[in-house]
Design an enzyme around this catalytic site. Structure first.
Site, PDB file in Angstrom:
ATOM      1  CD  GLU A  85      -1.696  -4.122  -7.945  1.00  0.00           C
ATOM      2  OE1 GLU A  85      -2.360  -3.109  -7.643  1.00  0.00           O
ATOM      3  OE2 GLU A  85      -1.583  -5.113  -7.189  1.00  0.00           O
ATOM      4  CD  GLU A 118      -2.787  -1.244  -0.119  1.00  0.00           C
ATOM      5  OE1 GLU A 118      -3.016  -0.187  -0.743  1.00  0.00           O
ATOM      6  OE2 GLU A 118      -3.172  -2.365  -0.524  1.00  0.00           O
TER       7      GLU A 118
END
Lengths: 485, 485
Positions: A285, A256
């Site tokens: 991503e 994250e």
């Protein structure tokens, strides 16, 4: 007023509304008492409708027309270029199709929830069929020059990706990975490490502090499905989850962090424009995967993580931690997959969703196709649809074209990491000391800074000198497969 | 579409935007990392501008015109009535005056912050003069039938209150309270009670749980200036603050609970209409004051609170706790004033702001007038403007007409409490056992249920059978003044 000024004001407003949406969503998943759900659905609905109205207004077309002949600086030219692209796309979608999709997605999610709970694919099939049909229609509205509907669905998340290119990449990857997975199949790796939650909690906080997570500009909270919210350039909210049974929190928090760092290191001149966020799902991503796979799962950084766990009262050898974080074992569930087999889950979903959108796979045949694919790609038997084609929410929510970004993120991360190491030298010594400053700086300069000024492929080319490529990822996973348990 | 339907949809949208504003503000004060401030200002600005645009659109006038001749049910008639009132008021304000005020308020707050820090009234005077001038202009735009600008400023917070009525009430109260304050001046009450923060924390949570604060529909957090946010009907967020030096948290948490309970007990049929929130500032404050003054400060409930403190590890006699919570001592700072002298602070601010708006007091003469007023009403010497007329943010923020609600809340709470006890009988026995169910039910039925369908005065009349009256409050404070320390 000047049309450029007006356009910039509208983009600023849309950026603000987007941030509010992210705040309301973060709050819903992290802070909101459960009783707030109904009101929150209304609030998010109102926000979405307003944002849609403001993003598709006819006046935008007038400003863009006036700006066709204007002399603009580089940044303004990019703002206008991306605004035109998005406005034109939105104008190609009939209002009733947009409304119908949004209803079908809400109903599809409910249908999926029930179906998964009852392992009842047949109950979900009509909703899925409706979602597939509407997605195809949507893609067809956007199709130009024979790109095909799936490519346009991809474009919603990753502008400029081509279906043919993904077919090729994923087919090569789908051929290369299974033998590696087969190679480790014989091992029975030790994947569990029962570190108490409070120890993980301390270690995660301290590790994040090392990489620059301070209280002035970040929060870290707990969420059942970890995610990151960027409410403002200096207001980044990470979430992770803790379990006594594993150390997923160490990986998930750094994953994250990668998302959060991306948004924070975008050129400040892009704030409150339409360019001031991450350019695509796959690049986003790639940033989280870079920190998860190449930092958190590196043998060198395992020394830092083990040190933090030891400092919090759980001594263990860095090599044991590293073995746990990188253990490979083909399995049924995507979200708990290891770094080697993870892309195989995505390849399966890509093949199936592409076939459904192109009409080559009937919805009713999905479970069988899933079963075959899991056997072929991962060598596992699917015991139920709940643990098979019903495991993910995406198709129920009408998200087609989203899955590829998960695998692309793994590939791009590996490619960026190699490019970075070839420029900066191996990161091993730095990582052993927990020094990530040069990594952050390299990412800022080569990836983050551009925001949405560069789409996925041009950005990869600029940062690595090549187009998207599976070799760096294969080089990354080879030692994981070769390793004895 | 039916104009009623359209109007209701717009009102629902405005209610949703209002809830998002409250969420963003709550988050800013409770959760947001400090680095988020700049982005949050933009987000709140965008939301305010959008809401203003949607609330003042010409189309609303068209719907209202079409509805003039429509046959409507009771609820719809009220929705239309209040919508018309607000839309007509907003149309009387020129757009440039609204924009100028909003700039002046932002700048005024900054000027006030600097001036208070440096005890420099002269530095604040120009900003205050500008705010006063703009507030007068604003009030004059709204003035009809010779109501005068101040009354229209009041109406922004409390529709239907009349300046003349407030003059009369506050003048009577300003005559009655100082002798009582003088009477306790001789005492030297013990107001400090050093209960450790963690003990208070436990006692506050457990006390709130007793009155119905559950995790499904409420949150309790810490904020430097306690407030309540109602994000949804079942999503209420209280805040309080803790200090080792006093037990303010016991009062403040029940005060905020009163605000929260009001919003939760409004008729569900009013949700997402323009009537679905508390009707006015003074009624809102009456709800918080009722729980603060009449529950938390009652001798009977002191037994509950002392029991909770004891349960958390701090045994003390209920009588000692009660004495601390109700000790009276005239002092300089409004927000830390006791329940008896508190309204005197408000009376002073009312007199001064009314005189400034009506042009009878020049801004430059404010410090002297403040000094005289504090002497006359509270018998205290003002040592500095920072502790005098610079102590509150309101005038710097352009809020004129807001202060009266603080004193009205005290009066209305006492009046409602008497009406309730005359109907239900004395609450003492119930409160001793922590039983507040009948209080909540009475408030729901007589006050909360109506939302904005009844304005302040009609609501008081309906609940108590009389208009606003100072006698119940005087009866409430008399024993506090008479008591030996």
């Amino acid at each position: 007023m000047d049309p450029l000024q007006r356009l910039r004001e509208r983009m600023a407003e849309l950026a603000d509304l987007g941030a509010l949406d992210m705040l309301a969503t973060w709050d819903q998943l992290v802070m909101m008492p459960s009783g707030g759900a109904e009101a929150r659905a209304n609030q998010l609905g109102a926000l979405a409708q307003l944002a849609h109205e403001r993003a598709t207004g006819e006046e935008i077309g007038e400003w863009l027309a006036a700006l066709e002949v204007a002399q603009l600086g580089d940044l303004d030219r990019d703002i206008v270029r991306v605004a035109r692209r998005e406005w034109e796309r939105s104008c190609r979608i009939p209002a009733d199709l947009a409304a119908e999709r949004s209803r079908a997605h809400a109903e599809g999610q409910e249908s999926w929830r029930r179906a998964r709970a009852n392992d009842d694919f047949a109950g979900f099939a009509p909703a899925l069929e409706r979602n597939v049909g509407l997605a195809r229609q949507y893609g067809e509205c956007l199709t130009q020059c024979g790109t095909g509907p799936y490519q346009e669905l991809l474009a919603e998340y990753d502008f400029g990706l081509e279906t043919a290119m993904l077919r090729e990449l994923f087919s090569a990857l789908g051929a290369a990975l299974p033998p590696l997975a087969e190679q480790v199949r014989a091992h029975s790796p030790r994947r569990q490490l029962a570190v108490p939650v409070d120890v993980q909690h301390t270690a995660v906080r301290n590790t994040l502090r090392r990489v620059g997570v301070d209280q002035q500009g970040w929060r870290l909270d707990v969420a059942p499905h970890p995610f990151t919210a960027w409410i403002g350039r200096s207001d980044t909210r990470l979430t992770t989850r803790y379990s006594d049974g594993n150390v997923e929190s160490l990986l998930s928090s750094l994953h994250e962090y990668g998302h959060g760092l991306y948004e924070r290191q975008i050129d400040p001149a892009l704030v409150r424009t339409n360019l001031g966020r991450g350019t695509s799902m796959s690049i986003h991503e790639s940033q989280s995967k870079l920190w998860e796979n190449h930092v958190a799962r590196s043998p060198a950084f395992a020394e830092v993580l083990a040190g933090e766990l030891e400092g919090a009262g759980f001594p263990l050898a860095p090599a044991d931690l590293h073995a746990t974080l990188t253990a490979v074992e083909p399995s049924l569930i995507r979200v708990s997959a290891d770094p080697l087999t993870y892309p195989l889950h995505i390849i399966l979903r890509f093949e199936l969703e592409l076939a459904m959108i192109e009409g080559e796979l009937a919805v009713i045949d999905l479970p069988a196709a899933w079963h075959d694919g899991m056997q072929r790609l991962l060598g596992v038997e699917v015991p139920s649809d709940a643990q098979g084609c019903l495991q993910d929410i995406h198709w129920g929510a009408g998200s087609f074209g989203y899955f590829p970004s998960y695998a692309l993120g793994c590939l791009i991360a590996a490619q960026l990491w190699e490019a970075m190491e070839s420029e900066l030298g191996p990161r091993e010594e730095d990582l052993r000391r927990g020094e990530v400053g040069p990594i952050k700086a390299w990412l800022a300069e080569h990836v983050h800074w551009y925001g949405r000024r560069l789409d996925t492929i041009p950005l990869i080319r600029q940062a690595t000198g090549r187009s998207l490529d599976i070799e760096p990822f294969l080089r990354y996973v080879a030692p994981l497969a070769a390793r004895t348990p």
